[in-house]
Design a protein around this motif. Structure first.
Motif, PDB file in Angstrom:
ATOM      1  N   SER A 147       0.968  -1.220  -0.021  1.00  0.00           N
ATOM      2  CA  SER A 147      -0.056  -0.074  -0.026  1.00  0.00           C
ATOM      3  C   SER A 147       0.902   1.285   0.061  1.00  0.00           C
ATOM      4  CB  SER A 147      -0.788   0.037   1.290  1.00  0.00           C
ATOM      5  OG  SER A 147      -0.303  -0.054   2.437  1.00  0.00           O
ATOM      6  N   ASP A 148       0.543   2.253  -0.437  1.00  0.00           N
ATOM      7  CA  ASP A 148       1.256   3.515  -0.574  1.00  0.00           C
ATOM      8  C   ASP A 148       0.510   4.759   0.175  1.00  0.00           C
ATOM      9  OD1 ASP A 148      -0.941   4.799  -1.931  1.00  0.00           O
ATOM     10  OD2 ASP A 148      -0.139   4.443  -3.940  1.00  0.00           O
ATOM     11  N   SER A 149       1.298   5.707   0.329  1.00  0.00           N
ATOM     12  CA  SER A 149       0.936   6.789   1.308  1.00  0.00           C
ATOM     13  C   SER A 149      -0.673   7.517   0.637  1.00  0.00           C
ATOM     14  CB  SER A 149       1.813   7.862   1.432  1.00  0.00           C
ATOM     15  OG  SER A 149       2.246   8.260   0.088  1.00  0.00           O
ATOM     16  N   ASN A 150      -1.145   7.373  -0.488  1.00  0.00           N
ATOM     17  CA  ASN A 150      -2.326   8.052  -1.228  1.00  0.00           C
ATOM     18  C   ASN A 150      -3.576   7.023  -0.742  1.00  0.00           C
ATOM     19  OD1 ASN A 150      -0.422   9.854  -2.298  1.00  0.00           O
ATOM     20  ND2 ASN A 150       0.115   8.662  -4.050  1.00  0.00           N
ATOM     21  N   GLY A 160       4.057  -9.731 -13.724  1.00  0.00           N
ATOM     22  CA  GLY A 160       3.510  -8.103 -13.783  1.00  0.00           C
ATOM     23  C   GLY A 160       1.989  -8.235 -13.422  1.00  0.00           C
ATOM     24  N   TYR A 161       1.387  -9.284 -13.459  1.00  0.00           N
ATOM     25  CA  TYR A 161      -0.287  -9.241 -13.197  1.00  0.00           C
ATOM     26  C   TYR A 161      -0.506  -8.631 -11.824  1.00  0.00           C
ATOM     27  CZ  TYR A 161      -4.857 -10.139 -14.352  1.00  0.00           C
ATOM     28  OH  TYR A 161      -6.261 -10.095 -14.474  1.00  0.00           O
ATOM     29  N   VAL A 162      -1.275  -7.779 -11.671  1.00  0.00           N
ATOM     30  CA  VAL A 162      -1.494  -7.090 -10.276  1.00  0.00           C
ATOM     31  C   VAL A 162      -2.971  -6.863  -9.935  1.00  0.00           C
ATOM     32  CG1 VAL A 162      -1.173  -4.860 -11.059  1.00  0.00           C
ATOM     33  CG2 VAL A 162      -0.937  -5.080  -8.850  1.00  0.00           C
ATOM     34  N   TYR A 163      -3.557  -7.009  -8.734  1.00  0.00           N
ATOM     35  CA  TYR A 163      -4.653  -6.691  -8.209  1.00  0.00           C
ATOM     36  C   TYR A 163      -4.628  -5.366  -7.521  1.00  0.00           C
ATOM     37  CZ  TYR A 163      -5.357 -11.699  -9.054  1.00  0.00           C
ATOM     38  OH  TYR A 163      -5.368 -12.827 -10.083  1.00  0.00           O
ATOM     39  N   ALA A 164      -5.387  -4.323  -7.873  1.00  0.00           N
ATOM     40  CA  ALA A 164      -5.028  -3.162  -7.219  1.00  0.00           C
ATOM     41  C   ALA A 164      -6.303  -2.116  -6.891  1.00  0.00           C
ATOM     42  CB  ALA A 164      -4.053  -2.196  -8.065  1.00  0.00           C
ATOM     43  N   TYR A 165      -6.266  -1.449  -5.953  1.00  0.00           N
ATOM     44  CA  TYR A 165      -7.307  -0.254  -5.617  1.00  0.00           C
ATOM     45  C   TYR A 165      -6.815   1.037  -5.777  1.00  0.00           C
ATOM     46  CZ  TYR A 165     -10.563   2.454  -3.124  1.00  0.00           C
ATOM     47  OH  TYR A 165     -11.561   3.265  -2.753  1.00  0.00           O
ATOM     48  N   ASP A 166      -7.127   1.664  -6.889  1.00  0.00           N
ATOM     49  CA  ASP A 166      -6.835   3.086  -7.019  1.00  0.00           C
ATOM     50  C   ASP A 166      -7.637   3.996  -6.269  1.00  0.00           C
ATOM     51  OD1 ASP A 166      -6.378   5.457  -8.411  1.00  0.00           O
ATOM     52  OD2 ASP A 166      -5.968   4.625 -10.211  1.00  0.00           O
ATOM     53  N   ALA A 167      -7.097   4.677  -5.161  1.00  0.00           N
ATOM     54  CA  ALA A 167      -7.648   5.407  -4.396  1.00  0.00           C
ATOM     55  C   ALA A 167      -7.926   6.746  -4.917  1.00  0.00           C
ATOM     56  CB  ALA A 167      -6.870   5.854  -3.114  1.00  0.00           C
ATOM     57  N   GLY A 168      -7.366   7.257  -5.949  1.00  0.00           N
ATOM     58  CA  GLY A 168      -7.806   8.266  -6.773  1.00  0.00           C
ATOM     59  C   GLY A 168      -9.041   8.218  -7.590  1.00  0.00           C
ATOM     60  N   LEU A 169      -9.329   6.907  -8.099  1.00  0.00           N
ATOM     61  CA  LEU A 169     -10.429   6.567  -9.060  1.00  0.00           C
ATOM     62  C   LEU A 169     -11.505   6.057  -8.231  1.00  0.00           C
ATOM     63  CD1 LEU A 169      -8.734   5.185 -12.214  1.00  0.00           C
ATOM     64  CD2 LEU A 169      -9.495   7.501 -11.891  1.00  0.00           C
ATOM     65  N   GLN A 185      -4.119   6.053 -11.539  1.00  0.00           N
ATOM     66  CA  GLN A 185      -3.615   7.042 -11.144  1.00  0.00           C
ATOM     67  C   GLN A 185      -2.536   6.655  -9.831  1.00  0.00           C
ATOM     68  OE1 GLN A 185      -6.463   9.843  -9.715  1.00  0.00           O
ATOM     69  NE2 GLN A 185      -7.407  10.186 -11.343  1.00  0.00           N
ATOM     70  N   ILE A 186      -2.220   5.445  -9.841  1.00  0.00           N
ATOM     71  CA  ILE A 186      -1.342   5.052  -8.741  1.00  0.00           C
ATOM     72  C   ILE A 186       0.031   5.175  -9.197  1.00  0.00           C
ATOM     73  CG2 ILE A 186      -0.662   2.556  -7.601  1.00  0.00           C
ATOM     74  CD1 ILE A 186      -3.436   1.495  -8.049  1.00  0.00           C
ATOM     75  N   PRO A 187       0.819   5.777  -8.494  1.00  0.00           N
ATOM     76  CA  PRO A 187       2.316   6.250  -8.940  1.00  0.00           C
ATOM     77  C   PRO A 187       3.012   5.066  -9.228  1.00  0.00           C
ATOM     78  CG  PRO A 187       1.433   7.555  -7.170  1.00  0.00           C
ATOM     79  CD  PRO A 187       0.461   6.625  -7.363  1.00  0.00           C
ATOM     80  N   LEU A 188       3.002   3.758  -8.393  1.00  0.00           N
ATOM     81  CA  LEU A 188       3.932   2.765  -8.598  1.00  0.00           C
ATOM     82  C   LEU A 188       3.536   2.191 -10.050  1.00  0.00           C
ATOM     83  CD1 LEU A 188       6.131   1.187  -7.304  1.00  0.00           C
ATOM     84  CD2 LEU A 188       4.461  -0.531  -6.595  1.00  0.00           C
ATOM     85  N   LEU A 189       2.453   2.181 -10.624  1.00  0.00           N
ATOM     86  CA  LEU A 189       2.240   1.613 -11.871  1.00  0.00           C
ATOM     87  C   LEU A 189       2.717   2.408 -13.074  1.00  0.00           C
ATOM     88  CD1 LEU A 189      -1.466   0.282 -11.409  1.00  0.00           C
ATOM     89  CD2 LEU A 189       0.652  -0.881 -11.131  1.00  0.00           C
TER      90      LEU A 189
END
Length: 327
Positions: A147-150, A160-169, A185-189
């Motif tokens: 998890s990131d600070s956002n 490289g496959y990833v399951y992600a929650y985009d807090a911005g969207l 909008q996830i910076p790491l991606l």
């Protein structure tokens, strides 16, 4: 003093010293032999388990994943194979009590799956009986999380496959990093090189932290079973860690078995990817009792005993090459 008397004195003084030195040399040789035997047994068991853990995999479980690494690990089959191979190579295959006691010295087994990992370890159980208060259980699957600070979070996989929650969207997304980069909008991606670095580091750190805790808890179990050894997390090179997460597979640890004046502290890592080359089977001719090795694609009536990654390894374990063309 006469020469004969000097000879007698010399013998009386130095014979005990020679005997002690010889005894220690024999003990050291025996300890080295046992140490090599236990290490080889662990490595072979892990390789066998890693090679066989996917043999019942159904191809339709892989639908929708464009990845050669996506396979569902059969951890129970892996454990059974690991146990059988360890017992066989330690000469206790016909002794259930000794096989059970062997796990006093195996603080943890890790199965690395595509999107998470399992750890087999002793856990406390409220049985009311001291001797039955621990039992080996698999942990629930633990995802490779980040998890990131956002406020965004991700579950990594072995590629490289990833399951992600985009807090911005405010939504969940999944796919390969390169596919998600333009639409999230996830910076790491947004940075492929940084994503790969963080992915590997986070997977290794997650497993390391859990392993350290599990091995530490194993000390209580060991003390109750008369094992006077303090189990600790072994020193594993960064290269070995990164190699271990390149594919689904299995890690196992063995500690505390006395060998001379020392005690074994070792680990082994084995992969189990389906696309690996044809495995080598070590089998026994039921008529002659002779041990042969042959490709898994070879048809014969021999009783399979072990699985190897190459012919050289099988030959090193005492198997003779079998000519499949004579069938």
């Amino acid at each position: 003093m006469k020469i004969t008397e000097l000879s007698i004195v010399f013998v009386l003084i130095f014979l005990p010293i020679f005997w002690v030195v010889s005894h220690h040399t024999d003990s050291a040789r025996e300890a080295q032999y046992l140490s090599n035997r236990y290490r080889a047994a662990l490595q072979t068991a892990v390789m066998d388990a890693g090679a066989i853990m996917h043999q019942n995999e159904k191809q339709n479980d892989e639908a929708g994943y464009d990845s050669s690494k996506f396979v569902k690990a059969d951890k129970e089959l892996a454990l059974l194979t690991f146990t059988q191979t360890m017992a066989l190579n330690m000469g206790i295959q016909d002794d259930p009590a000794a096989t059970k006691a062997m796990f006093n010295y195996i603080p943890a087994i890790v199965v690395l799956d595509y999107d998470g990992y399992y750890i087999l370890a002793n856990e406390t159980e409220l049985t009311g009986k001291l001797e039955g208060s621990f039992r080996h259980v698999w942990s629930p699957k633990k995802p490779y999380t980040y998890s990131d600070s956002n406020g965004s979070s991700m579950n990594f996989t072995l590629d490289g496959y990833v399951y992600a929650y985009d807090a911005g969207l405010g939504k969940w997304v999944e796919g390969f990093q390169k596919e998600l980069a333009p639409s999230t909008q996830i910076p790491l991606l947004q940075n492929a090189e940084l994503f790969e670095q963080v992915r590997r580091t986070r997977i290794v750190t997650s497993v390391q932290e859990d392993l350290a805790e599990v091995i530490n808890r194993h000390n209580e179990f060991a003390r109750r079973n008369g094992v006077s050894y303090t189990f600790t997390m072994p020193l594993i090179s960064q290269e070995d860690w990164y190699n271990s997460i390149d594919d689904t597979g299995l890690m196992a640890f063995i500690q505390g078995i006395p060998v001379g004046n020392e005690k074994i502290n070792n680990y082994a890592i084995g992969g189990g990817r389906l696309v690996k080359k044809t495995s080598i089977i070590g089998g026994v001719d039921p008529v002659s009792g002779i041990k042969y090795y042959y490709p898994s694609t070879c048809g014969n009536s021999y009783r399979a005993e072990e699985v190897f990654t190459d012919a050289k390894q099988a030959a090193g374990q005492g198997y003779f090459e079998y000519n499949c063309s004579i069938n």
